[in-house]
Design an enzyme around this catalytic site. Structure first.
Site, mmCIF file in Angstrom:
data_model
loop_
_atom_site.group_PDB
_atom_site.id
_atom_site.type_symbol
_atom_site.label_atom_id
_atom_site.label_comp_id
_atom_site.label_asym_id
_atom_site.label_seq_id
_atom_site.Cartn_x
_atom_site.Cartn_y
_atom_site.Cartn_z
ATOM 1 N N HIS A 50 0.863 -1.183 0.000
ATOM 2 C CA HIS A 50 0.000 0.000 0.000
ATOM 3 C C HIS A 50 0.898 1.230 0.000
ATOM 4 C CE1 HIS A 50 -3.823 -1.996 1.884
ATOM 5 N NE2 HIS A 50 -3.283 -2.737 0.925
ATOM 6 N N GLU A 52 0.997 3.861 1.810
ATOM 7 C CA GLU A 52 1.476 4.259 3.130
ATOM 8 C C GLU A 52 2.668 3.412 3.570
ATOM 9 O OE1 GLU A 52 -1.684 3.528 2.170
ATOM 10 O OE2 GLU A 52 -3.095 4.189 3.698
ATOM 11 N N CYS A 80 -6.161 1.756 6.016
ATOM 12 C CA CYS A 80 -6.746 0.487 6.445
ATOM 13 C C CYS A 80 -6.111 0.079 7.782
ATOM 14 C CB CYS A 80 -6.484 -0.582 5.377
ATOM 15 S SG CYS A 80 -4.744 -1.096 5.267
ATOM 16 N N CYS A 83 -2.205 -0.335 7.548
ATOM 17 C CA CYS A 83 -1.488 0.931 7.384
ATOM 18 C C CYS A 83 -1.604 1.802 8.630
ATOM 19 C CB CYS A 83 -1.991 1.661 6.148
ATOM 20 S SG CYS A 83 -1.595 0.780 4.619
#
Length: 147
Positions: A50, A52, A80, A83
């Protein structure tokens, strides 16, 4: 602040062009971008790639420190659970995000990780930054997949 979110939006747009879910992030320290990325889960065949996570990894490597104290993260979508936890563990000072994620978010939706007593560090959170642009990128991306 909006300049940093504009950079995150650019990373999100680039991710969408690569057929990734269009989420982008930039990590800022002392007023300078030290890491930027868009989602790369498909490209890297890595569910943890992801935006992040990628910026946290890049910044930690550059700084030779897993703790990113004093750093601010700008991301186009509410993080999420994975993260949000990484942001906490990295001790990021402030989180700025664009669109809420009512299905998978973990900051202001879902598990609300930073409000849980088991959370050791909670960043200051600012939501709704460039929310319209962030939401539009995601809506357009998923619309083309449904058509």
């Amino acid at each position: 602040m909006t300049d940093f979110m504009a950079s995150a939006l650019k990373e999100a747009e680039e991710a969408g062009k690569r057929n990734e879910v269009p989420v982008g992030a930039v990590l800022v320290l002392d007023g300078e971008i030290i890491a930027k990325a868009g989602n790369c889960t498909r490209e890297l065949n890595d569910v943890t790639a992801h935006a992040e996570i990628l910026v946290i990894r890049e910044a930690a490597k550059k700084l030779s420190n897993e703790r990113l104290i004093g750093a601010d993260l700008y991301v186009t979508l509410e993080p999420c659970p994975m993260c949000a936890a990484a942001i906490s563990f990295a001790r990021i000072r402030r989180l700025y995000y664009g669109a809420e994620d009512q299905k998978s978010g973990a900051v202001d939706n879902g598990v609300r990780l930073y409000g849980d007593k088991s959370c050791h560090h909670a960043p200051e959170v600012y939501s709704g930054i460039s929310e319209t642009q962030s939401s539009l990128l995601l809506k357009e991306f998923f619309k083309t997949r449904r058509d």
